[in-house]
Design an enzyme around this catalytic site. Structure first.
Site, mmCIF file in Angstrom:
data_model
loop_
_atom_site.group_PDB
_atom_site.id
_atom_site.type_symbol
_atom_site.label_atom_id
_atom_site.label_comp_id
_atom_site.label_asym_id
_atom_site.label_seq_id
_atom_site.Cartn_x
_atom_site.Cartn_y
_atom_site.Cartn_z
ATOM 1 N N ASP A 8 0.881 -1.155 0.000
ATOM 2 C CA ASP A 8 0.000 0.000 0.000
ATOM 3 C C ASP A 8 0.934 1.224 0.000
ATOM 4 O O ASP A 8 2.125 1.095 0.303
ATOM 5 C CB ASP A 8 -0.882 -0.028 1.255
ATOM 6 C CG ASP A 8 -1.690 1.237 1.406
ATOM 7 O OD1 ASP A 8 -2.360 1.622 0.440
ATOM 8 O OD2 ASP A 8 -1.629 1.860 2.494
ATOM 9 N N ASP A 10 -0.044 5.067 0.935
ATOM 10 C CA ASP A 10 -0.260 6.055 1.995
ATOM 11 C C ASP A 10 -0.246 5.370 3.359
ATOM 12 O O ASP A 10 -1.066 4.488 3.616
ATOM 13 C CB ASP A 10 -1.614 6.748 1.777
ATOM 14 C CG ASP A 10 -1.665 7.520 0.463
ATOM 15 O OD1 ASP A 10 -0.763 8.339 0.243
ATOM 16 O OD2 ASP A 10 -2.586 7.292 -0.334
#
Ligand code: G6P
Ligand code: MG
Length: 219
Positions: A8, A10
């Site tokens: 991922d 953020d």
């Protein structure tokens, strides 16, 4: 055997939560809507449109779809402007080291982000080169907690889900990884990512050595 790692963006590679917070806050002030850090936390990992719908639901607001899209675009303009100041110094501690180790050891590395700004963020960090495939908010139609972005990234790495490890900081991101049959590492507090296979408080602790020690039968 694990041969691929999907990240991922953020909250895992870099911390954009504060920038998202400021941009949503500015929009909500214009609209007279309530917005605070707790509400911002609940937006972790979900798409821009799902985010504005969550904010509106919280404020008991209703608008037509065109207006909602327009407001989401306004928030995005503020957010993208704030990305201009991001540099190579803005990796979360430990993230760049982990990416480097994985590349040196020949793992396939992909991004599986809900953000439509992922390429821009990676460019600011000078991090494009670490990835074999970049999956972002434009890649699949159904965003997290649906597993689609991770399944797509694994397919691009030519690996089945059970040969990939997902790194996630969002509750819904862990839900997505598990729904897809991936092994997963949670970054953050127990109440958020305690349902991951293994959890670290931050990326600094999530070294390749620690991860391998935990999943020792799989490396
Ligand atoms: C990430 C963030 C979310 C954000 C989403 C969409 O998942 O954790 O807070 O809403 O990306 O980002 P975007 O850049 O497309 O607005
Ligand atoms: Mg995240």
């Amino acid at each position: 055997m694990i041969k691929g790692v999907i990240f991922d963006l953020d909250g895992v590679i870099t911390d954009t939560a504060e920038l998202h917070y400021s941009a949503w806050k500015a929009l909500c002030e214009e609209m007279g809507w309530h917005f605070d850090r707790q509400l911002n936390e609940s937006l972790r990992g979900i798409s821009r449109l799902d985010s504005i719908r969550t904010i509106m639901h919280h404020n008991k607001a209703s608008l037509d779809p065109d207006r909602i899209a327009e407001l989401a675009e306004r928030k995005n303009k503020i957010y993208v402007e704030s990305l201009g100041g991001m540099t190579e110094e803005d990796f979360l501690p430990g993230a760049r080291e982990l990416l480097t180790h994985l590349r040196n050891e020949g793992f396939g590395v992909a991004l599986g982000s809900s953000s439509k700004n992922a390429v821009k963020v990676l460019q600011q960090l000078n991090a494009i080169r670490y990835f074999d495939f970049i999956g972002d908010g434009n890649t699949v139609a159904k965003s997290k907690p649906a597993p689609d972005i991770f399944l797509h990234a694994a397919a691009q790495l030519k690996l089945p889900p059970n040969r990939c490890l997902v790194f996630e900081d969002a509750e819904k991101g862990i839900d997505a990884a598990k729904a897809g049959g991936f092994h997963c590492v949670g970054i953050g507090p127990e109440e958020r990512v305690g349902h991951a296979d293994i959890r670290f408080d931050s990326m600094k602790e999530a070294t390749l050595f620690e991860v391998k020690s935990h999943f020792k039968d799989l490396f």
